[in-house]
Design a protein around this motif. Structure first.
Motif, PDB file in Angstrom:
ATOM      1  N   UNK A 177       0.442  -1.198   0.239  1.00  0.00           N
ATOM      2  CA  UNK A 177      -0.360   0.125  -0.214  1.00  0.00           C
ATOM      3  C   UNK A 177       0.857   1.006   0.168  1.00  0.00           C
ATOM      4  N   UNK A 178       0.098   2.139  -0.378  1.00  0.00           N
ATOM      5  CA  UNK A 178       0.410   3.349  -0.518  1.00  0.00           C
ATOM      6  C   UNK A 178       0.251   4.497   0.093  1.00  0.00           C
ATOM      7  N   UNK A 179       1.047   5.144   1.427  1.00  0.00           N
ATOM      8  CA  UNK A 179       1.983   4.914   1.687  1.00  0.00           C
ATOM      9  C   UNK A 179       2.678   4.166   2.379  1.00  0.00           C
ATOM     10  N   UNK A 180       4.415   3.965   1.881  1.00  0.00           N
ATOM     11  CA  UNK A 180       5.131   3.093   2.603  1.00  0.00           C
ATOM     12  C   UNK A 180       4.655   3.059   4.445  1.00  0.00           C
ATOM     13  N   UNK A 181       4.375   3.759   5.287  1.00  0.00           N
ATOM     14  CA  UNK A 181       4.356   3.624   6.552  1.00  0.00           C
ATOM     15  C   UNK A 181       2.872   3.779   6.693  1.00  0.00           C
ATOM     16  N   UNK A 228       2.693   2.454  14.197  1.00  0.00           N
ATOM     17  CA  UNK A 228       3.252   2.672  13.335  1.00  0.00           C
ATOM     18  C   UNK A 228       3.950   1.307  12.178  1.00  0.00           C
ATOM     19  N   UNK A 229       3.524   1.094  11.189  1.00  0.00           N
ATOM     20  CA  UNK A 229       4.136  -0.006  10.251  1.00  0.00           C
ATOM     21  C   UNK A 229       5.049   0.210   9.513  1.00  0.00           C
ATOM     22  N   UNK A 230       6.052   0.364   8.928  1.00  0.00           N
ATOM     23  CA  UNK A 230       6.583  -0.243   7.878  1.00  0.00           C
ATOM     24  C   UNK A 230       6.159  -1.120   6.599  1.00  0.00           C
ATOM     25  N   UNK A 231       5.339  -0.794   5.297  1.00  0.00           N
ATOM     26  CA  UNK A 231       5.316  -2.169   4.924  1.00  0.00           C
ATOM     27  C   UNK A 231       6.063  -2.439   4.015  1.00  0.00           C
ATOM     28  N   UNK A 232       7.162  -2.017   3.805  1.00  0.00           N
ATOM     29  CA  UNK A 232       8.042  -2.507   3.795  1.00  0.00           C
ATOM     30  C   UNK A 232       9.417  -4.014   4.840  1.00  0.00           C
ATOM     31  N   UNK A 233       8.675  -4.192   6.105  1.00  0.00           N
ATOM     32  CA  UNK A 233       8.997  -4.854   6.449  1.00  0.00           C
ATOM     33  C   UNK A 233       7.508  -6.048   6.310  1.00  0.00           C
TER      34      UNK A 233
END
Length: 497
Positions: free
Chosen positions: A261-265, A459-464
């Motif tokens: 999803x965007x944004x990443x965070x 907060x989650x970083x969706x790259x992780x």
């Protein structure tokens, strides 16, 4: 010849702006025909450790179009005038030099802070529509806070005055995190309440005692570079190395080919009366603070997601959990009253082996105290240490998960609860995705706490982690704490499912 940093662009829709001039009295110099500041009107120093930490976070947030700015909204006392507001702000800038400091980067990559002795802040003045001053003040505050503040180009402070029928009603301020953390704003609020504002409803502590000499950014940088400061840094780095050598290896999530999803965070906001009751009940049983109870739950979830590791003495296996706690480092009078950031994340690593959750809370309290006593350290040295330990262990370590527990002036109720009370409270939980400023973290939990309850923002970083991981994480956190609230022998390691 040094020049004052320019004020930021005025926020949207101001009717006009007025200057807030300042002149530090101990360094005042004579101007000739208004030609501007004389040589020596600004002085430079290294950035402090916390300023370097926050500058890196601010730079990272700017890449996502966010500012990492700290908002404050003050209702003004009846009879406050525009001139009185200008005077109060001018006094504030003279009194706290970090508010008239900007960051200087040279081509070689060196970063310094430049403290200006004179200059002017632009105060935007907004006339609110009739009968809508409260809503208009919040809109003006959003206009100040959301756009990034480039502290290399402007003061680390934006200000706007909201009027009604020409009379000042609100003062809105946005501070760069490079200049302040939440604790640094206690003296700021005390100053403004003493001059023009009504009582600050979110003041976190009593105002500093009269006569306290607060440390400025240049003094803090010098203290950190002194032999005593280097000794403190060494102590913090030794503590961090111990934690890094014990903390669980970061688990690489399974490959996910779905579009991110965007944004990443992404930011998951949750309030839960059942969680409030559970944290208060565990705190009542263990005698530990709600902050420690919440930290222990995060340690437990971290350990539950990893396998056992050999014990250091070779006698068996153990299992550690870790969380980074935001340390305020304000134990001395000169730092307690300082208006500058003094907070950094410090690693807290806890052995969970053989512990009930009640015992884990006690172990977490002891580990937290050690972490806070160790305090912060130069961020670049911490990063180099982490890389070295990860390489030597042959694992990936994630030093970014953090808990930022932010108590307000009123405390969370601490008392026992029952299964029936928890069940009745559970349906009142509210979970929603919101917007916020991103931190450089795979996940970062902020907890704002007062007598009305706990407000979590994960907060989650969706790259992780995919967004649904955040929902599962908060669900597991609440299930664990509710179980621990009812059972003194609840195991420390939950089944995550």
């Amino acid at each position: 010849m040094s020049r004052p940093a320019p004020s930021p662009a005025a926020p949207p829709f101001p009717a006009r702006t007025v200057p807030v001039p300042f002149l530090a009295p101990d360094t005042a110099r004579v101007h000739v025909d208004g030609a501007g500041p004389a040589d020596g009107d600004a002085s430079e120093a290294p950035l402090t450790w916390s300023q370097r930490y926050y500058l890196a976070e601010v730079d990272a947030a700017r890449a996502h179009g966010r500012g990492l700015n700290v908002p404050r909204l003050y209702r003004l006392r009846p009879g406050t005038t525009e001139a009185g507001t200008v005077t109060a702000l001018s006094e504030l800038l003279v009194r706290y030099e970090v508010l008239r400091t900007r960051v200087v980067r040279d081509p070689a990559g060196t970063v310094r802070q430049r403290v200006h002795d004179r200059g002017a802040l632009h105060l935007a003045v907004h006339e609110a529509p009739a009968g809508a001053v409260d809503d208009h003040a919040r809109t003006v505050l959003d206009g100040l806070v959301i756009p990034p503040l480039d502290v290399t180009e402007c003061w680390p402070l934006r200000a706007a005055l909201v009027t009604e029928d020409g009379h000042p009603r609100y003062l809105t301020l946005a501070f760069s995190h490079v200049a302040v953390d939440a604790y640094a704003l206690v003296p700021v609020s005390a100053h403004l309440v003493g001059r023009i504002a009504e009582a600050d409803p979110v003041a976190r502590a009593a105002a500093p005692a009269a006569g306290t000499v607060a440390r400025g950014p240049r003094e803090q940088a010098a203290a950190e570079a002194s032999p005593a400061g280097r000794k403190a840094a060494g102590r913090a780095l030794r503590h961090a190395e111990e934690a890094y050598r014990r903390m669980p290896a970061a688990v690489n999530p399974a490959p996910d080919t779905r579009p991110r999803p965007s944004p990443r965070h992404r930011f998951l906001h949750r309030t839960s009366p059942a969680l409030d009751l559970a944290v208060g009940a565990v705190a009542a049983r263990t005698g530990e603070s709600p902050a420690t109870v919440l930290a222990a739950a995060l340690v437990s979830l971290d350990a539950a997601g990893t396998g056992p590791v050999p014990h250091e003495d070779g006698t068996g296996e153990t299992r550690y959990g870790a969380v980074h706690l935001i340390s305020a480092n304000r134990l001395r009078p000169e730092t307690a009253a300082a208006v500058l950031p003094l907070s950094q994340p410090v690693p807290c690593c806890v052995d969970t082996a053989g512990a009930s959750f009640q015992e884990l809370a006690r172990r977490t309290a002891a580990a937290s105290l050690r972490a806070f006593r160790a305090g912060g350290a130069p961020p670049d040295e911490l990063a180099a240490l982490l890389a070295t330990v990860a390489r030597e262990r042959g694992v990936r370590l994630d030093a970014t998960p953090a808990l930022n527990y932010r108590p307000r002036s009123t405390a969370l109720p601490v008392r026992p609860t029952t299964a029936g009370e928890l069940a009745a409270a559970a349906p009142r939980a509210v979970t929603r995705w919101t917007e916020a400023d991103p931190w450089r973290a795979s996940h970062y939990l902020s907890a704002d706490v007062d007598a009305s309850g706990i407000r979590l923002l994960l907060q989650v970083d969706t790259a992780v982690h995919p967004p649904e991981w955040a929902e599962r994480h908060l669900d597991a956190l609440e299930r664990l704490l509710c179980a621990a609230a009812l059972d003194a022998h609840c195991p420390a390691l939950p089944t995550l499912g």
